[in-house]
Write a protein that holds these residues in place. Structure first.
Motif, short mmCIF file in Angstrom:
data_model
loop_
_atom_site.label_atom_id
_atom_site.label_comp_id
_atom_site.label_asym_id
_atom_site.label_seq_id
_atom_site.Cartn_x
_atom_site.Cartn_y
_atom_site.Cartn_z
N ILE A 1 15.35 -1.95 -16.11
CA ILE A 1 16.20 -3.13 -16.03
C ILE A 1 17.45 -2.89 -16.83
CG2 ILE A 1 14.28 -4.72 -15.65
CD1 ILE A 1 14.50 -5.59 -18.55
N ARG B 1 18.19 -8.47 -19.75
CA ARG B 1 17.27 -9.61 -19.74
C ARG B 1 17.87 -10.65 -20.68
NH1 ARG B 1 12.18 -7.35 -23.48
NH2 ARG B 1 13.28 -7.53 -25.48
N ASN C 1 17.34 -5.63 -12.37
CA ASN C 1 17.32 -4.20 -12.11
C ASN C 1 18.24 -3.90 -10.92
OD1 ASN C 1 15.91 -4.93 -9.82
ND2 ASN C 1 14.00 -3.93 -10.37
#
Length: 622
Positions: free
Chosen positions: A390, A393, A439
């Motif tokens: 990813i 976040r 992602n």
């Protein structure tokens, strides 16, 4: 026997012979003269380097046609045009020339050994050696050392200048002066690099040649090196037609391989591995049009870089397929590469072969420490999805549900629980929030969570200042009975065990934020300017050294139930700064928590009794 003007023979006989005029001794079949032979005027021998005539004896060349001659001499060859020197120079004359005398000895007009040979050739003239050089040789211009027939050997060292090259055998050192001085040689000029061998092969600075670069040129010889590369341009190109042993061989556009290679090979652009070849190593095909028609003993990999190539059948060969470096499963099927590249996502596909692209998974939105203008939000990334990484976040926050704006990255790029402080909120407002993770496939969100910020506090007095900025005066000193050594609160009455409690009830508070007792009756915070007397029968008090210059609270968050050296330092700090008498036992219990709450209240922190980064920062700054 004498052969005059215009005579051409292809015969075998015994006896001495003289060729005059422009007579020719051809090498058709087994043409052998056993005896001594002299070539005068424009006479010459042979016209096919792969089938030269032979003289079992000595030969004298007193002719201008010496440089268009192919002959094998079992004795000595004497060159009457070489006088006053031991160097034979093959001149730069119009038209391609060759010197093709294979003899066991070479003499000049003075019967001295010829030990140096110089081959010149410029422009379109490709002067070459097709004979035996008994000594050292130098090649200039576009001249070269050929390998047409056995016996064409340079018995010494050879130096190749300009655009000259070696296709034959050099028993000594072969030096190429057009290397870059660092072990790299570039074979250009549309050379047909042949099966040249040498005792040693070096560059301009006598360094070993470890890297070979062929530009619009082909290799016909055997090469052992670290790297070899081939590249071509429109109308020229190049190929490898000789055996190569190298760590890495690279073929770029307009090139191909037609021989065996030991080592790893990469085919770029429209380069190909032709039928009948064996690659002993791994082979990777990156070009959209590159093809493998040979045998690969190692891993055969196709690495896609665009969506322009045609449909390929992956059932015919056990391919490993990579897209931007990520391996994908295309076994047992035929896939159109435009389908594979319908998504720009790395390592996964939308509507194509497995694995399919997947967004991350985010759960458990949390909100804590809500104030009028701040909140701590969090979430839990339980899966990275596919690709398995990813880029961000964090949390999104808005006054409407399912927020997709006002999103702030927390900084982490792994799975797991995370929290982040959000500021700049409006008091008394209902907020919606959710955690997110992104992602290459896309962004995933958790379910919504909600919280409401605290109402704005009312002002007090004509000055209009917040009630939290005005502290009520302390009540009279109270030292209740039944306090044991180190107690902050009485186990009997619940009242403070210390004298002169601080004024901690803000104006307007009805109950203490620490004890819950009415502010008009008791101020019951664990604070005292003096250590209480020890109660008979109780263990002696243990206090810290208040002169300790620094404290180590560790990196972890300290809270109720914790223990260790960092907690002991915390207790020493609280004793010193708040004039308490906590037992230095290294256990974070209710008394230590109450003291932490007092410190947080006095220093404008959230009074949660947890020593986190903000509390540590404040403690370290005092």
């Amino acid at each position: 026997m004498s052969f005059e003007l215009g005579t051409t023979i292809a015969d075998t006989f015994t006896g001495d012979a003289v060729f005059n005029g422009n007579s020719v001794f051809l090498g058709e079949g087994d043409s052998v003269i056993t005896g001594n032979v002299t070539f005068n005027d424009d006479s010459r021998a042979g016209n096919d380097p792969s089938n030269p005539p032979e003289v079992v004896g000595n030969v004298i060349f007193d002719t201008e046609s010496l440089f268009s001659t192919n002959i094998i001499v079992s004795g000595t060859a004497t060159y009457m045009n070489v006088t006053g020197t031991t160097t034979m120079t093959i001149p730069d004359l119009p038209g391609p020339l060759y010197f093709g005398v294979i003899a066991t000895g070479a003499k000049n007009a003075e019967d001295e050994d010829i030990i140096n040979w110089v081959f010149n050739g410029t422009g379109e003239n490709s002067t070459n050696n097709q004979g035996a050089v008994l000594g050292d040789a130098e090649f200039n211009g576009v001249s070269f050392n050929s390998d047409y027939a056995p016996g064409m050997i340079i018995e010494g060292n050879a130096t190749f200048n300009d655009q000259s090259y070696n296709n034959g055998e050099v028993t000594g050192q072969a030096k190429f002066t057009y290397t870059d001085g660092s072990g790299t040689i570039t074979i250009g000029f549309n050379m047909q690099w042949g099966a040249g061998t040498a005792g040693t092969i070096v560059g301009a600075s006598d360094e070993p040649i470890t890297d070979w670069v062929f530009v619009d040129s082909s290799n016909y010889g055997e090469i052992t090196a670290d790297t070899v590369s081939f590249s071509g341009t429109e109308g020229l190109g190049g190929s490898n037609q000789g055996p190569i042993t190298a760590n890495l061989v690279t073929f770029n556009s307009l090139t191909s391989n037609t021989n065996n290679i030991t080592g790893d090979v990469v085919f770029n652009g429209d380069s190909n591995n032709e039928d009948g070849t064996t690659i002993t190593g791994d082979a990777t095909f990156t070009g959209d049009l590159s093809e493998n028609n040979g045998t690969v003993s190692g891993t055969l990999t196709r690495r896609y870089t665009s969506a322009t190539s045609p449909t390929r059948d992956f059932t015919a060969t056990p391919w490993t397929v990579l897209v931007d470096g990520a391996e994908v499963d295309v076994s047992g099927a035929t896939y159109d590469e435009t389908t594979i590249f319908s998504s720009e996502n790395s390592g996964c596909f939308i509507g194509g072969p497995t694995p399919a692209c997947v967004i991350p998974t985010v759960t458990t939105p949390t909100s804590t420490s809500v104030t009028e203008t701040t909140v701590t939000l969090g979430g839990n990334v339980t899966s990275l999805g596919l690709p398995t990484s990813i880029s961000a976040r964090g949390t999104c926050l808005d006054t409407t549900s399912s927020p997709v704006t006002n999103c702030v990255a927390e900084g982490g790029t792994t799975t797991g629980v995370f929290t982040q402080a959000r500021t700049g909120l409006t008091a008394g407002t209902l907020y919606y929030y959710r955690a997110y993770a992104t992602n290459d496939t896309g962004t995933a969100y958790s379910a919504d969570g909600t919280f409401t910020t605290s109402e704005a506090t009312s002002s007090s007095g004509s000055g209009g200042s917040s009630r939290r900025n005005t502290i009520a005066p302390p009540p009279p000193n109270i030292i209740p009975p039944a306090c044991q050594a180190g107690d902050i609160f009485s186990a009997v009455t619940g009242l403070s065990c210390v004298s002169t409690p601080p004024a901690v009830c803000p104006i307007g508070d009805l109950f203490s934020a620490v004890t819950g007792l009415p502010c008009t009756t008791h101020i019951v915070l664990p604070f005292s300017p003096a250590v209480p007397e020890n109660i008979p029968g109780s263990p002696p008090l243990q206090t810290g050294n208040e002169n300790t210059p620094s404290y180590n609270f560790g990196l972890a968050t300290l809270k109720n139930g914790g223990s260790g050296i960092a907690v002991t330092d915390l207790q020493r700090f609280l004793n010193a700064k708040l004039n308490l008498s906590l037992i230095l036992d290294g256990n974070f219990g209710p008394k230590t928590k109450a003291a932490v709450i007092l410190f947080q209240i006095e220093n404008g922190l959230v009074p949660d009794g947890i020593v986190g980064p903000l509390t540590k920062e404040k403690m370290n700054g005092i």
